[in-house]
Design a protein around this motif. Structure first.
Motif, mmCIF file in Angstrom:
data_model
loop_
_atom_site.group_PDB
_atom_site.id
_atom_site.type_symbol
_atom_site.label_atom_id
_atom_site.label_comp_id
_atom_site.label_asym_id
_atom_site.label_seq_id
_atom_site.Cartn_x
_atom_site.Cartn_y
_atom_site.Cartn_z
ATOM 1 N N ASN A 1 0.882 -0.805 -0.183
ATOM 2 C CA ASN A 1 -0.198 0.163 0.312
ATOM 3 C C ASN A 1 1.281 1.591 -0.296
ATOM 4 O OD1 ASN A 1 0.615 0.271 2.254
ATOM 5 N ND2 ASN A 1 -0.684 -0.205 3.781
ATOM 6 N N THR A 2 2.596 0.931 -0.064
ATOM 7 C CA THR A 2 2.587 1.697 0.153
ATOM 8 C C THR A 2 2.721 2.519 -1.301
ATOM 9 O OG1 THR A 2 4.894 1.370 -0.166
ATOM 10 C CG2 THR A 2 4.442 1.279 1.792
ATOM 11 N N LEU A 3 2.945 1.961 -2.511
ATOM 12 C CA LEU A 3 2.962 2.087 -3.990
ATOM 13 C C LEU A 3 2.382 3.794 -4.150
ATOM 14 C CD1 LEU A 3 4.512 1.576 -6.581
ATOM 15 C CD2 LEU A 3 2.013 0.006 -7.368
ATOM 16 N N THR A 4 2.717 4.617 -4.705
ATOM 17 C CA THR A 4 2.031 5.856 -4.759
ATOM 18 C C THR A 4 2.014 6.101 -6.201
ATOM 19 O OG1 THR A 4 3.128 6.767 -3.043
ATOM 20 C CG2 THR A 4 2.187 8.418 -4.135
ATOM 21 N N TYR A 5 1.176 6.679 -6.681
ATOM 22 C CA TYR A 5 0.970 7.271 -8.357
ATOM 23 C C TYR A 5 -1.056 8.311 -8.089
ATOM 24 C CZ TYR A 5 -2.720 3.529 -7.778
ATOM 25 O OH TYR A 5 -3.397 2.375 -7.728
ATOM 26 N N SER A 6 -0.760 8.662 -9.132
ATOM 27 C CA SER A 6 -1.836 10.065 -9.485
ATOM 28 C C SER A 6 -2.813 8.849 -10.675
ATOM 29 C CB SER A 6 -0.998 11.215 -9.692
ATOM 30 O OG SER A 6 0.165 11.864 -9.128
ATOM 31 N N SER A 7 -4.256 9.562 -10.093
ATOM 32 C CA SER A 7 -5.387 9.126 -10.670
ATOM 33 C C SER A 7 -6.349 10.641 -10.387
ATOM 34 C CB SER A 7 -5.336 7.883 -10.645
ATOM 35 O OG SER A 7 -5.707 7.238 -9.806
ATOM 36 N N GLY A 8 -7.242 10.630 -11.090
ATOM 37 C CA GLY A 8 -8.585 11.120 -10.718
ATOM 38 C C GLY A 8 -9.369 9.990 -11.816
ATOM 39 N N CYS A 9 -9.703 10.639 -12.835
ATOM 40 C CA CYS A 9 -11.581 10.636 -14.050
ATOM 41 C C CYS A 9 -11.553 8.742 -14.371
ATOM 42 C CB CYS A 9 -11.655 11.114 -14.606
ATOM 43 S SG CYS A 9 -10.375 10.747 -16.121
ATOM 44 N N ARG A 10 -10.750 8.094 -14.303
ATOM 45 C CA ARG A 10 -10.223 7.027 -14.488
ATOM 46 C C ARG A 10 -10.744 6.475 -15.967
ATOM 47 N NH1 ARG A 10 -9.168 1.987 -10.860
ATOM 48 N NH2 ARG A 10 -8.561 3.663 -9.047
ATOM 49 N N SER A 11 -11.139 7.783 -16.969
ATOM 50 C CA SER A 11 -11.782 7.465 -18.305
ATOM 51 C C SER A 11 -10.628 9.016 -19.149
ATOM 52 C CB SER A 11 -13.227 7.964 -17.743
ATOM 53 O OG SER A 11 -13.037 8.634 -17.398
ATOM 54 N N SER A 12 -9.661 8.727 -19.296
ATOM 55 C CA SER A 12 -8.543 9.495 -20.261
ATOM 56 C C SER A 12 -8.972 11.021 -20.072
ATOM 57 C CB SER A 12 -8.830 9.110 -21.247
ATOM 58 O OG SER A 12 -8.399 7.218 -21.177
ATOM 59 N N VAL A 13 -10.079 11.549 -19.211
ATOM 60 C CA VAL A 13 -10.081 12.792 -19.289
ATOM 61 C C VAL A 13 -9.323 14.041 -17.937
ATOM 62 C CG1 VAL A 13 -12.086 14.416 -18.525
ATOM 63 C CG2 VAL A 13 -12.087 12.234 -19.628
ATOM 64 N N GLY B 1 -6.284 13.995 -17.256
ATOM 65 C CA GLY B 1 -5.019 13.568 -17.517
ATOM 66 C C GLY B 1 -3.343 13.295 -16.382
ATOM 67 N N SER B 2 -3.972 12.910 -14.830
ATOM 68 C CA SER B 2 -3.693 13.037 -13.900
ATOM 69 C C SER B 2 -2.563 11.441 -13.981
ATOM 70 C CB SER B 2 -4.188 13.227 -12.662
ATOM 71 O OG SER B 2 -5.226 12.404 -12.725
ATOM 72 N N CYS B 3 -3.097 10.541 -14.823
ATOM 73 C CA CYS B 3 -2.502 9.748 -14.688
ATOM 74 C C CYS B 3 -1.722 9.180 -15.861
ATOM 75 C CB CYS B 3 -3.647 8.137 -14.769
ATOM 76 S SG CYS B 3 -4.296 8.192 -16.578
ATOM 77 N N SER B 4 -0.538 10.119 -16.667
ATOM 78 C CA SER B 4 0.817 9.820 -16.602
ATOM 79 C C SER B 4 1.982 9.127 -16.620
ATOM 80 C CB SER B 4 0.611 11.591 -17.967
ATOM 81 O OG SER B 4 1.313 11.682 -19.228
ATOM 82 N N MET B 5 2.411 8.423 -17.337
ATOM 83 C CA MET B 5 3.448 7.501 -16.414
ATOM 84 C C MET B 5 4.294 7.037 -17.807
ATOM 85 S SD MET B 5 2.096 4.505 -14.377
ATOM 86 C CE MET B 5 0.909 5.839 -13.300
ATOM 87 N N ARG B 6 4.743 6.604 -17.737
ATOM 88 C CA ARG B 6 5.739 6.181 -18.911
ATOM 89 C C ARG B 6 5.431 3.973 -18.588
ATOM 90 N NH1 ARG B 6 11.304 7.205 -20.068
ATOM 91 N NH2 ARG B 6 11.893 7.237 -17.415
ATOM 92 N N VAL B 7 5.326 3.922 -20.355
ATOM 93 C CA VAL B 7 5.726 2.461 -19.825
ATOM 94 C C VAL B 7 6.581 1.800 -20.803
ATOM 95 C CG1 VAL B 7 4.426 0.170 -20.979
ATOM 96 C CG2 VAL B 7 3.052 1.523 -19.246
ATOM 97 N N ASN B 8 7.167 1.016 -20.762
ATOM 98 C CA ASN B 8 8.800 0.524 -21.378
ATOM 99 C C ASN B 8 9.059 1.437 -22.689
ATOM 100 O OD1 ASN B 8 8.257 -1.361 -20.613
ATOM 101 N ND2 ASN B 8 6.597 -2.554 -22.877
ATOM 102 N N GLY B 9 9.611 2.710 -21.629
ATOM 103 C CA GLY B 9 9.434 3.922 -21.821
ATOM 104 C C GLY B 9 9.112 5.449 -22.792
ATOM 105 N N ARG B 10 7.593 4.685 -23.282
ATOM 106 C CA ARG B 10 6.683 5.525 -24.007
ATOM 107 C C ARG B 10 5.315 5.901 -23.250
ATOM 108 N NH1 ARG B 10 7.863 7.995 -28.212
ATOM 109 N NH2 ARG B 10 6.993 7.842 -30.295
ATOM 110 N N GLU B 11 5.197 7.582 -23.364
ATOM 111 C CA GLU B 11 4.242 7.861 -22.307
ATOM 112 C C GLU B 11 2.480 6.999 -22.377
ATOM 113 O OE1 GLU B 11 7.040 9.570 -23.720
ATOM 114 O OE2 GLU B 11 7.817 10.299 -22.311
ATOM 115 N N VAL B 12 2.115 7.088 -21.539
ATOM 116 C CA VAL B 12 0.945 6.618 -21.561
ATOM 117 C C VAL B 12 -0.221 7.119 -20.925
ATOM 118 C CG1 VAL B 12 1.281 4.224 -22.827
ATOM 119 C CG2 VAL B 12 0.904 4.816 -20.096
ATOM 120 N N LEU B 13 -1.299 7.124 -20.809
ATOM 121 C CA LEU B 13 -2.639 7.231 -19.802
ATOM 122 C C LEU B 13 -2.599 5.744 -19.206
ATOM 123 C CD1 LEU B 13 -5.049 9.624 -21.164
ATOM 124 C CD2 LEU B 13 -2.989 10.107 -19.798
#
Ligand code: SF4
Ligand code: SF4
Ligand code: FES
Length: 234
Positions: A35-47, A49-61
């Motif tokens: 439960n210490t893992l920390t990330y941002s999120s809000g709408c859960r529907s791509s609206v 913009g708070s959950c942006s991060m990189r996967v395998n070097g590429r930015e995604v929501l």
């Protein structure tokens, strides 16, 4: 599936989900494993913009990307990491103000047609997710670059028929602005809203040229510009 998340070190987690979004995967880790893992999120529907991060070097929501086995999850680049996948966007967002990305002078009675609206409709869809900012290579050499989303926002207002004085905005984007972009198109490739900041910057360059500005590095290379016959003057 196993995924790796960049924390203080690269941590590996087993995620028992099928056809899940990355955000659901991170939620599963947080609620069942750490439960210490920390990330941002809000709408859960791509609206939002708070959950942006990189996967395998590429930015995604994270709320729209389907997580895959062996994915490596990292925070956005070019911004300070606060903790795990949470970054500090304050400086990045401050470039909107530095670029004067707002309406300066609203003209009375401008007749705005549907065609006029289309000129900057897509730019108005920016959700400030920061993906373009993270993908932009210019920040490795110039931390003061106004950057893709701020320049897109400048184009949104410069191209607005109701704006009756865009001269200040055009002047502002001459330094650390339109001429510092390498036109690499990385910002376009990662934008979840299909905005092309590269194209907006090219349009702003044209507007700048029409206002009498030119690429300073080009002028420097040719010792100060061109003669009246179009030949370089040294
Ligand atoms: S096109 Fe310009 S703004 Fe976009 S990522 Fe490349 S250098 Fe940055
Ligand atoms: S232009 Fe696209 S990638 Fe950049 S902040 Fe806006 S929505 Fe995100
Ligand atoms: S949670 Fe809002 S865009 Fe992903």
């Amino acid at each position: 599936m196993k995924i790796k998340v960049q924390r203080k070190t690269l941590a590996e987690y087993e995620v028992d989900l099928i056809d899940a979004t990355l955000l659901e995967g991170l939620g599963e880790i947080k609620t069942t494993q750490d439960n210490t893992l920390t990330y941002s999120s809000g709408c859960r529907s791509s609206v939002c913009g708070s959950c942006s991060m990189r996967v395998n070097g590429r930015e995604v929501l994270a709320c729209s990307y389907k997580v895959q086995d062996a994915d490596v999850i990292e925070p956005l680049k070019n911004v300070p990491v606060i903790r795990d996948l949470v970054v500090d966007m304050d400086k990045a967002y401050s470039f909107n103000a530095k670029a004067k990305a707002w309406q300066t002078l609203l003209s009375d009675g401008a007749d705005v047609s549907h065609e006029d609206e289309k000129i900057n409709e897509i730019q108005s869809d920016c959700i400030l997710c920061g993906s373009c900012y993270s993908a932009c290579p210019v920040y490795s050499v110039n931390e003061e670059f106004l950057g893709p989303f701020a320049l897109t926002r400048v184009w949104r207002y410069v191209s607005d028929k109701r704006e009756s004085d865009s001269s200040e905005k055009i002047a502002t984007i001459q330094v650390n602005g339109v001429w510092d972009c390498t036109l690499c198109n990385e910002c376009t490739l990662v934008c979840p809203q299909n905005i092309s900041s590269k194209m907006d910057i090219e349009k702003l360059r044209s507007k700048s040229a029409m206002a009498g500005y030119s690429d300073p590095s080009f002028a420097n290379n040719f010792g100060g510009g061109f003669g009246f016959d179009g030949s370089p003057s040294f």
